[in-house]
Scaffold this active site. Structure first.
Site, PDB file in Angstrom:
ATOM      1  N   LEU A  21      -4.389 -13.694  53.396  1.00 40.22           N
ATOM      2  CA  LEU A  21      -4.741 -13.574  51.983  1.00 40.22           C
ATOM      3  C   LEU A  21      -6.203 -13.188  51.806  1.00 40.22           C
ATOM      4  CD1 LEU A  21      -2.872 -16.688  50.547  1.00 40.22           C
ATOM      5  CD2 LEU A  21      -2.203 -14.293  50.339  1.00 40.22           C
ATOM      6  N   MET A  26     -16.592 -18.833  55.868  1.00 41.20           N
ATOM      7  CA  MET A  26     -16.162 -20.131  56.381  1.00 41.20           C
ATOM      8  C   MET A  26     -14.881 -20.046  57.202  1.00 41.20           C
ATOM      9  SD  MET A  26     -18.365 -22.416  55.466  1.00 41.20           S
ATOM     10  CE  MET A  26     -17.486 -23.960  55.579  1.00 41.20           C
ATOM     11  N   GLY A  27     -14.059 -19.034  56.967  1.00 40.93           N
ATOM     12  CA  GLY A  27     -12.815 -18.975  57.712  1.00 40.93           C
ATOM     13  C   GLY A  27     -11.860 -17.949  57.132  1.00 40.93           C
ATOM     14  N   VAL A  29      -7.991 -17.295  55.242  1.00 40.66           N
ATOM     15  CA  VAL A  29      -6.933 -17.893  54.428  1.00 40.66           C
ATOM     16  C   VAL A  29      -5.641 -17.113  54.684  1.00 40.66           C
ATOM     17  CG1 VAL A  29      -6.173 -18.540  52.127  1.00 40.66           C
ATOM     18  CG2 VAL A  29      -8.613 -18.557  52.682  1.00 40.66           C
ATOM     19  N   LYS A  43      -6.023 -22.468  54.807  1.00 42.74           N
ATOM     20  CA  LYS A  43      -7.371 -22.038  55.165  1.00 42.74           C
ATOM     21  C   LYS A  43      -7.756 -22.649  56.502  1.00 42.74           C
ATOM     22  CE  LYS A  43     -11.973 -21.441  53.223  1.00 42.74           C
ATOM     23  NZ  LYS A  43     -12.782 -21.531  51.990  1.00 42.74           N
ATOM     24  N   ASP A 137     -18.738 -23.397  43.097  1.00 45.75           N
ATOM     25  CA  ASP A 137     -18.535 -21.966  43.306  1.00 45.75           C
ATOM     26  C   ASP A 137     -17.559 -21.414  42.272  1.00 45.75           C
ATOM     27  OD1 ASP A 137     -19.149 -19.588  44.567  1.00 45.75           O
ATOM     28  OD2 ASP A 137     -17.617 -19.796  46.101  1.00 45.75           O
TER      29      ASP A 137
END
Length: 703
Positions: A21, A26-27, A29, A43, A137
């Site tokens: 996605l 951070m990583g 998804v 995630k 955020d």
């Protein structure tokens, strides 16, 4: 949605992955099927973050808090695993369209739909804050438009209320253009910060443009903190509320309950503008007929619950890589320093090898190797030493590939206890993951790039002040000596990334303490004539150039000279290339290296260098001398004789070298740049840079 890549796992925590996605800092998804068949957004956090125990603790705490959050307008956290090798969390998958994409495709929203969007997002924030969280955020990309209403998503950087922001000098957690002034300054944030961000989102939705404009992040942050938002075109009935949301001071903003009152009830029947319902429905339908994916290349390598320990297999792989890299390599990849001074009546001492990695064909790395050898000799001449040192040099050929290959060979050599990264911005970052995987401490002397900003989750330490903290010596000289009434910061967008931190530090963080500060942006590839002409009426205005391209700095210098500018001009070491040195006479430069041949505090080292090598020591030689001494300091500490623990021992206790004091901030693990933090001031004269003073001595009266 994108297809799975070959390196993606097939499943995580019993969830079968279907596609990507998105991916961020951070990583990654993924869209996935839960063990019970439900669609989830899963995630997976990057493993480099997982190496920090503090991160795992925060991740665990925040996912536990988020899992208690039950709101119609947020996406629930279903399950998470903070102890997995790569921590992950799964949320319910809500098919829909990001608000950011909707704005790009269909433009601003009408007042009625804007009001109902505000009502839903304010209700989401009310539930978030009631759960003890601050989202931190809120932005259009994190507002998902579903058929039955919007959802506030991605609590990836949400923090418990009252938690302190984790920032390095000049860094900001959040998305410029939507974060609050207090968040831009790196201060502790609370619910009013989310209210400010919501005001930015709704203003963007109403007008089709961000309220603080576009451009480089530093310029947007500056406008967020110092300037009024552009709210032209807001609906009259909502303008007072949104202006109040964007107040600079948190206490001046409306509370979320007040926003709920102002926005009214969510109107489910017609909440999306014309044209969007069909697009949202089409996006939702795409997931229904997805096939079961083929297993990916890593399907046979399951995620484990514990970080992997160094293995014999890893050492064999490293050794094999060393063998491949050595074939046809020309000169040998190591050289030994001479052995230690014998101790009368005592047996031999154990030897600890320190390696120096860089392009050995260049003068700057050769100077560092010479400085390092002097430090090894000085250590081995000490009668009370408990071990001998040896120096090994490895050639990275100035490339990322060469750096990674040479680092793999050093990792495989178990007698190497530390590596000095003497190379460039191109080469050094490639050695970081190799050394980190083996727990080998990498001490970086001169590289200065954003690619090294994550060293606090690696086995590396940066031994210099970086551009992340700005041109410290130049700023101190302006504050203490020049004290200009007005300073113009020339922000060269040709190298926007190189200048961004300095602009933010000077404007948002206010490290320039005197006079007024203005930012003059120069478009990518454009000339500096307009900026120079703008200074013609005020020729004594101080100028601070931000960016790291010598040719661009030279063009700026020439334009200022041609316009008759006679005020202060300053920059940092990255512009000290030949084009600038020819045109930049009279400029003041902040560097991260001393001149050991001139600096009074390095006279003993300079004398030893001249005696040994029959020439004056060039820049970076003394810094490499300190790198060896600092490593020896850590190796001598209890527990320092294990190479995997050397970095922790170095962080435990400050150490004073001949160039600076080595002390690191507890959270960011960046070199503390206060007293004796390794900044130096130079002045450009006669086509070269002349050393003037250390940071601590700037502005002091000479006795």
């Amino acid at each position: 949605m994108e297809r799975l890549q070959a390196a993606d796992p097939s499943s995580v925590g019993g969830h079968r992955l279907v596609g990507r996605l998105g991916a961020g800092g951070m990583g990654v998804v993924y869209l996935a099927r839960s063990p019970h068949g439900a669609w989830v957004a899963l995630k997976v956090i990057r493993e480099e973050y997982a190496g920090d125990p503090g991160f795992r603790a925060r991740f665990r705490r925040e996912t536990e808090l988020a899992s208690r959050l039950t709101s119609r307008w947020t996406v629930p956290v279903l399950t998470a695993d903070a102890d997995a090798r790569a921590p992950w969390l799964a949320t319910a998958y809500v098919p829909g369209l990001p608000l950011s994409e909707a704005l790009a495709l269909h433009g601003p929203w009408p007042p009625a739909q804007l009001r109902t969007l505000g009502a839903a997002l304010a209700a989401a924030l009310a539930d978030v804050h009631r759960a003890g969280l601050v989202h931190r955020d809120v932005k259009p990309a994190n507002v998902l438009l579903a058929a039955d209403g919007p959802r506030l998503i991605d609590f990836g950087i949400a923090r418990a209320v009252g938690a302190t922001a984790l920032t390095t000098d000049g860094s900001v957690i959040g998305s410029p253009g939507y974060l609050s002034p207090e968040q831009a300054r790196g201060r502790t944030v609370g619910p009013p910060s989310d209210v400010f961000s919501l005001g930015c989102v709704l203003a963007h939705t109403a007008t089709g443009r961000p309220p603080f404009g576009t451009g480089g992040a530093a310029a947007v942050l500056y406008r967020t903190v110092r300037e009024d938002p552009d709210l032209t075109g807001l609906p009259e009935d909502l303008a007072p509320t949104l202006r109040a949301c964007l107040a600079k001071q948190p206490d001046d903003r409306p509370t979320v309950p007040r926003l709920l009152s102002d926005f009214g009830e969510f109107a489910a029947e017609s909440w999306l503008p014309a044209g969007l319902p069909a697009l949202v429905a089409d996006r939702a339908a795409r997931v229904l007929d997805l096939p079961v994916p083929e297993p990916t290349a890593l399907s046979e390598v399951p995620f484990t619950d514990a970080p992997p320990a160094p293995s014999r297999r890893w050492l064999l792989i490293s050794s094999a890589a060393a063998g491949v890299g050595a074939v046809g390599g020309g000169t040998a990849w190591w050289r030994w320093a001479r052995s230690g001074t014998p101790r009368a009546g005592k047996g031999p001492l154990p030897t600890r090898t320190i390696a120096l990695l860089g392009d050995l064909s260049t003068a700057v790395v050769q100077a560092q190797a010479r400085g390092a050898r002097l430090a090894v000799d000085a250590h081995n001449a000490s009668s009370d030493r408990t071990f001998d040192l040896a120096l090994r040099t490895a050639d990275d050929q100035g490339t990322a590939a060469g750096s990674a290959t040479a680092a793999a060979r050093l990792v495989a050599a178990r007698d190497v206890y530390a590596v000095i990264g003497a190379g460039t911005n191109t080469a050094v970052p490639a050695a970081v993951p190799v050394c980190t995987a083996a727990g080998l401490c990498l001490l970086i002397t001169r590289a200065d790039t954003d690619a090294l900003d994550v060293t606090n989750i690696t086995s590396s330490l940066i031994l210099r002040s970086t551009r992340t903290a700005g041109p410290g010596s130049v700023l101190r000289y302006l504050n203490r000596v020049v004290r200009p009434a007005r300073t113009v910061v020339v922000y060269d967008l040709t190298d926007a990334d190189g200048g961004e931190a300095t602009v933010r530090i000077v404007t948002v963080y206010g490290d320039l303490l005197v006079g007024t500060v203005e930012v003059a942006q120069v478009a990518k590839g454009a000339g500096f004539t307009d900026v120079a002409h703008g200074l013609a009426a005020h020729p004594d205005t101080a100028v601070l150039f931000t960016g790291g391209l010598p040719a661009r700095a030279a063009a700026c210098a020439q334009a200022l000279t041609d316009s008759g500018h006679r005020g202060f001009r300053g920059g940092d070491e990255h512009i000290l290339g030949s084009p600038f040195l020819k045109a930049g006479g009279g400029w003041w430069i902040s560097t991260g290296y001393c001149d050991p041949a001139t600096d009074p505090k390095t006279r003993t080292f300079a004398a030893a260098y001249r005696t040994r090598y029959r020439t004056a020591p060039p820049p970076w030689a003394a810094e490499a001398y300190d790198a060896v001494g600092y490593a020896a300091h850590g190796l001598a500490a209890p527990g320092g004789d294990q190479r995997e623990s050397l970095r922790a021992e170095l962080l435990r206790k400050p150490w004073q070298g001949i160039t600076r004091r080595y002390s690191y901030e507890s959270q960011s693990q960046y070199l503390e740049t206060g007293q004796d933090g390794g900044w130096f001031l130079y002045r450009v004269e006669d086509g070269g840079a002349r050393f003037v003073a250390r940071y601590d001595d700037i502005g002091k009266k000479k006795s």
